[in-house]
Write a protein that holds these residues in place. Structure first.
Motif, PDB file in Angstrom:
ATOM      1  N   MET A 276       0.741  -1.365   0.009  1.00  0.00           N
ATOM      2  CA  MET A 276       0.087  -0.040  -0.192  1.00  0.00           C
ATOM      3  C   MET A 276       0.857   1.004   0.005  1.00  0.00           C
ATOM      4  N   GLY A 277       1.847   1.145   0.707  1.00  0.00           N
ATOM      5  CA  GLY A 277       2.849   2.346   0.874  1.00  0.00           C
ATOM      6  C   GLY A 277       3.217   2.564  -0.694  1.00  0.00           C
ATOM      7  N   ASN A 278       3.807   1.439  -1.399  1.00  0.00           N
ATOM      8  CA  ASN A 278       4.450   1.907  -2.710  1.00  0.00           C
ATOM      9  C   ASN A 278       3.317   2.123  -3.663  1.00  0.00           C
ATOM     10  N   ILE A 279       2.043   1.564  -3.618  1.00  0.00           N
ATOM     11  CA  ILE A 279       0.913   2.050  -4.443  1.00  0.00           C
ATOM     12  C   ILE A 279       0.662   3.480  -4.346  1.00  0.00           C
ATOM     13  N   THR A 280       0.982   4.073  -3.058  1.00  0.00           N
ATOM     14  CA  THR A 280       0.828   5.481  -3.002  1.00  0.00           C
ATOM     15  C   THR A 280       2.009   6.297  -3.409  1.00  0.00           C
ATOM     16  N   LEU A 281       3.149   5.698  -3.085  1.00  0.00           N
ATOM     17  CA  LEU A 281       4.260   6.509  -3.961  1.00  0.00           C
ATOM     18  C   LEU A 281       4.338   6.194  -5.232  1.00  0.00           C
ATOM     19  N   SER A 282       3.638   5.284  -5.815  1.00  0.00           N
ATOM     20  CA  SER A 282       3.544   5.397  -7.285  1.00  0.00           C
ATOM     21  C   SER A 282       2.392   6.310  -7.744  1.00  0.00           C
ATOM     22  N   ARG A 283       1.729   6.760  -6.933  1.00  0.00           N
ATOM     23  CA  ARG A 283       0.592   7.791  -7.143  1.00  0.00           C
ATOM     24  C   ARG A 283      -0.557   7.012  -7.941  1.00  0.00           C
ATOM     25  N   TYR A 284      -0.821   5.664  -7.689  1.00  0.00           N
ATOM     26  CA  TYR A 284      -1.738   4.986  -8.256  1.00  0.00           C
ATOM     27  C   TYR A 284      -3.014   5.246  -7.326  1.00  0.00           C
ATOM     28  N   THR A 285      -4.066   5.836  -8.059  1.00  0.00           N
ATOM     29  CA  THR A 285      -5.296   6.333  -7.307  1.00  0.00           C
ATOM     30  C   THR A 285      -6.325   5.039  -7.185  1.00  0.00           C
ATOM     31  N   ARG A 286      -6.662   4.807  -8.238  1.00  0.00           N
ATOM     32  CA  ARG A 286      -7.763   3.561  -8.085  1.00  0.00           C
ATOM     33  C   ARG A 286      -7.051   2.507  -9.068  1.00  0.00           C
ATOM     34  N   PRO A 287      -7.598   1.121  -8.797  1.00  0.00           N
ATOM     35  CA  PRO A 287      -7.190   0.103  -9.542  1.00  0.00           C
ATOM     36  C   PRO A 287      -7.832   0.365 -11.026  1.00  0.00           C
ATOM     37  N   THR A 288      -7.145  -0.118 -12.028  1.00  0.00           N
ATOM     38  CA  THR A 288      -7.596  -0.103 -13.361  1.00  0.00           C
ATOM     39  C   THR A 288      -8.680  -1.352 -13.534  1.00  0.00           C
ATOM     40  N   PRO A 289      -9.604  -1.368 -14.469  1.00  0.00           N
ATOM     41  CA  PRO A 289     -10.164  -2.583 -14.540  1.00  0.00           C
ATOM     42  C   PRO A 289      -9.507  -3.937 -14.441  1.00  0.00           C
ATOM     43  N   VAL A 290      -8.602  -4.164 -15.064  1.00  0.00           N
ATOM     44  CA  VAL A 290      -8.075  -5.575 -14.864  1.00  0.00           C
ATOM     45  C   VAL A 290      -7.267  -5.605 -13.509  1.00  0.00           C
ATOM     46  N   GLN A 291      -6.934  -4.478 -12.932  1.00  0.00           N
ATOM     47  CA  GLN A 291      -6.376  -4.720 -11.759  1.00  0.00           C
ATOM     48  C   GLN A 291      -7.570  -5.077 -10.592  1.00  0.00           C
ATOM     49  N   LYS A 292      -8.625  -4.465 -10.796  1.00  0.00           N
ATOM     50  CA  LYS A 292      -9.579  -4.459  -9.903  1.00  0.00           C
ATOM     51  C   LYS A 292      -9.995  -6.229  -9.799  1.00  0.00           C
ATOM     52  N   HIS A 293     -10.048  -6.732 -11.154  1.00  0.00           N
ATOM     53  CA  HIS A 293     -10.589  -8.100 -11.107  1.00  0.00           C
ATOM     54  C   HIS A 293      -9.229  -9.145 -10.788  1.00  0.00           C
TER      55      HIS A 293
END
Length: 749
Positions: A276-293
């Motif tokens: 989660m920390g690295n997601i934030t550092l990567s500035r990913y906000t929300r998962p893309t559709p493929v990521q969601k699934h």
DNA sequence: AAAAAAC
């Protein structure tokens, strides 16, 4: 828009007064010498090889000669490059473009360019130094299309800015995370255990020493101390946030038993604080559709075959959950094995590495790119990613491996080499990812993949977790893929094998002899701030075209398999950085490469199969941005006509009427065409049965079917299968016209 | 008649 526009185009072309013999492979007696085979006088000789007659050939004002080729309807297409795209101009990607940047005197400009740079520096010199185009840039001074990319970056703000500086605050905070704080921090928990990995990339914190000193109290789920310099290196690059927010309604099919439902937010599934920390550092906000699934599926330890459109965030879709799982589970047996092997070898640093996760990719550059992503998500973890691929110094790669390797990204050949040298053991590889799986399992790669996955020490399917990702997934590849999967879930996000509607696709009829002139027209119509990727079919063709563009004064580079690995990486870097905003490429650059700001993909030569086309144009229009793909079509491309038509229709693109006619003719000409060559022998009835089932599951839109395709049955081999909203883009090839996949390639194979 | 992927 009318499709009549281009009718009669060929007559207009033939009326052109071009010295068409200069076309690629033109009919005169001049012999082409590839740049890399020329001697030091190469520049001069090459110039002579093309000689001034070439220049006179191209001194026909290309833009003027171009305009008449285009009836009025198509003219708007060209103006579109300047921003006045009729049906796209209200989209954020294009509206920032000034209307006049296309016309704007570029003709004079080009002539200047040609005059000044005909005898440019040698190829090696110019590698990466080409700012010639920019020098002529008065013409292009207006920053085109920037708006397209600033847009979503700002959008990230809400979520990001709030959390960004505190990405790891829960790890003990770092209000004082200056350099000294960092070193102090580091010293506390793990003094003497971590030395910085060498190898500029030494992403992970681990080094070769940590294994011996590891103790059971090591908790892989806890973040290691921050490293400001590394953090900056990993995350300061241009925004990688993905804006898929407007694609919430993207059609998705997940089939297989007990398929976990999608998440809507990265927080919806427990991936642990490191991820989660690295997601934030990567500035990913929300998962893309493929990521969601894909993320919940992978977290549930299920095997997965995932098809998602190009540029939709597939890499993170597997890296995040796999790494998260490794952090949760720790190194397990692999740790002990690594220690043991070290003892066997009796020499420190000679141990065999047992990666916990293996990611295979079809090209070296893609492997490198995945590795770079892995480093981000492995930041502040005990997982050390490594990458191995051919063409680079194997000794250096071995030394890097010996520092510890928990996640390995590799191209197949070099990995086999490493295995045979005893540097890598796959005995404890619990996670196997095949990226661009369709390519990994095609004819050229399949034996190597089987060698790695089936004929060595990797845990069998069922024992390991296997994930495959690709933008396209032809039926025969799906059948092969099942050999590696156990009770898997098939995930189709968007139109399988189709193209994003973010990409405007144009097909224009261009004779071979006119291609170069035409290309120059397109390039001149493009803003200098955007990148253009030009695909050709052969390596020789790539050299020749790059050479031509170079002598025409364009800052261009090229990438193909005959160039040295160093040159390839340099070329990619020059392109990415915008120093060479034009890159001529072969299929090596078709898949997976994520290059931001590629506004235009030009198929100077169309590929011989539609999958390749889909992958190629997927280099633009990524992460929710708009892109443009222009393909030069002529007699030589009849083999792709029908599939191309299907793709265009499906992506709601304009279809030239001549293409429609040709597709119709071709279809009838080939009514008896056979199946793909690769299956011309030994393709049993069983396989057909498997292909024939399962089609219906894709008919119910938006419904997640839990029904039984998990593992041993086929997917949509018939028309019903993919012909609906989840289409694989092969509508005609697979089911609608005889039920067999046919591929007659460029060379009639 | 091709590209890619080990040396």
């Amino acid at each position: 828009m009318s499709h009549v526009a281009v009718d009669g185009l060929d007559q207009q072309l033939s009326a052109l007064d071009l010295n068409s013999a200069d076309g690629q492979g033109g009919g005169t007696g001049r012999r082409y010498i590839p740049p890399h085979l020329r001697n030091k006088d190469a520049g001069k000789n090459a110039g002579n090889a093309y000689s001034s007659s070439r220049q006179s050939g191209y001194s026909v004002p290309p833009v003027l000669s171009c305009y008449p080729r285009y009836p009025s309807q198509e003219l708007s297409f060209y103006h579109a490059y300047g921003g006045a795209w009729p049906d796209r101009c209200d989209s954020p990607g294009w509206d920032g473009a000034p209307n006049n940047c296309f016309v704007n005197g570029f003709h004079d400009n080009r002539m200047n360019g040609a005059g000044n740079f005909t005898r440019g520096p040698s190829r090696s010199d110019r590698s990466g130094r080409g700012s010639f185009r920019g020098n002529r840039g008065g013409t292009f001074s207006q920053p085109m299309h920037n708006a397209a990319y600033s847009g979503f970056e700002n959008k990230d703000g809400g979520w990001n800015t709030a959390l960004n500086r505190d990405a790891y605050s829960s790890f003990g905070g770092r209000p004082d995370r200056g350099k000294s704080a960092f070193f102090n921090d580091r010293g506390t928990g793990s003094r003497g255990r971590y030395e910085r990995g060498g190898f500029s990339a030494g992403g992970g914190m681990g080094n070769s020493r940590w294994v011996e000193e590891s103790r059971d109290e090591e908790d892989w789920s806890k973040p290691t101390p921050p490293n400001e310099r590394l953090e900056h290196e990993l995350f300061s690059a241009s925004n990688t946030g993905i804006n898929f927010e407007k694609y919430d309604d993207i059609p998705v099919e997940a089939t297989g038993s007990n398929c976990p439902g999608p998440i809507d937010n990265f927080h919806d599934v427990d991936m642990g604080e490191i991820v989660m920390g690295n997601i934030t550092l990567s500035r990913y906000t929300r998962p893309t559709p493929v990521q969601k699934h894909a993320i919940p599926i992978i977290k549930a330890k299920r095997d997965l075959m995932a098809c998602a459109q190009t540029g939709s965030g597939k890499t993170a879709a597997f890296l995040l959950p796999v790494l998260s799982q490794i952090y949760t589970d720790g190194p397990g047996e692999a740790l002990q094995a690594s220690k043991t092997s070290g003892q066997e070898n009796g020499k420190y640093g000679r141990r065999k590495q047992y990666p916990i996760s293996l990611v295979l990719a079809p090209t070296r550059e893609l492997a490198l790119q995945i590795y770079d992503e892995a480093r981000k998500f492995a930041y502040r973890s005990r997982v050390r990613p490594c990458v191995v691929y051919g063409g680079a110094d194997i000794g250096q790669q071995i030394r890097d491996l010996e520092r510890g390797c928990h996640l390995l990204v590799a191209t197949p050949g070099r990995l086999v080499d490493m295995m045979e040298r005893g540097k890598i053991g796959l005995d404890y590889c619990n996670y196997l990812v095949l990226d661009e799986a369709d390519r990994m399992l095609d004819m050229g790669f399949e034996p190597q993949i089987r060698r790695i996955v089936e004929q060595d020490t990797m845990p069998p399917k069922g024992a390991r977790q296997t994930m495959m990702f690709s933008a396209t997934f032809p039926k025969e590849i799906q059948i092969l893929a099942r050999d590696f999967l156990e009770e898997y879930i098939f995930l189709a996000v968007g139109r399988v094998g189709s193209t994003s509607e973010n990409i405007t696709q144009k097909v224009v009829w261009v004779e071979e002899s006119d291609k170069r002139s035409f290309l120059l027209d397109l390039l001149n119509a493009t803003g200098k701030d955007s990148l253009t990727l030009v695909f050709v079919e052969t390596k020789k063709g790539a050299d020749a075209l790059e050479d031509f563009l170079y002598r025409e004064g364009y800052a261009c580079t090229s990438i193909h398999g005959d160039r040295s690995q160093r040159d390839r990486e340099e070329a990619l870097h020059q392109f990415r950085s915008g120093r060479c905003p034009i890159m001529v490429a072969t299929a090596v650059a078709a898949r997976g490469l994520d290059i931001s700001n590629v506004k235009h993909v030009i198929n100077f030569d169309l590929p011989s199969d539609i999958e390749e086309y889909v992958h190629r144009i997927g280099r633009t229009g990524r992460v929710g941005n708009l892109g443009l793909a222009t393909s030069f079509y002529n007699d030589k491309n009849s083999n792709i006509t029908k599939d191309l038509l299907d793709i265009l229709v499906e992506a709601k693109q304009e279809v030239p009427s001549w293409l429609e006619s040709l597709a119709f003719e071709h279809q009838h000409k080939n009514s008896t065409r056979g199946r793909s060559k690769r299956f011309s022998g030994g393709f049993g009835a069983r396989d057909y049965r498997q292909m024939a089932v399962g089609g219906n599951s894709f008919g119910n839109r938006g419904v997640r079917s839990a029904g039984g395709h998990g593992g041993n049955r086929g997917f949509g081999g018939n028309k019903g299968g993919f012909g609906n909203f989840v289409s694989d883009g092969y509508g005609g090839s697979y089911g609608n016209y005889g039920g067999s996949y046919t591929q007659v390639d460029w060379w009639g194979n």
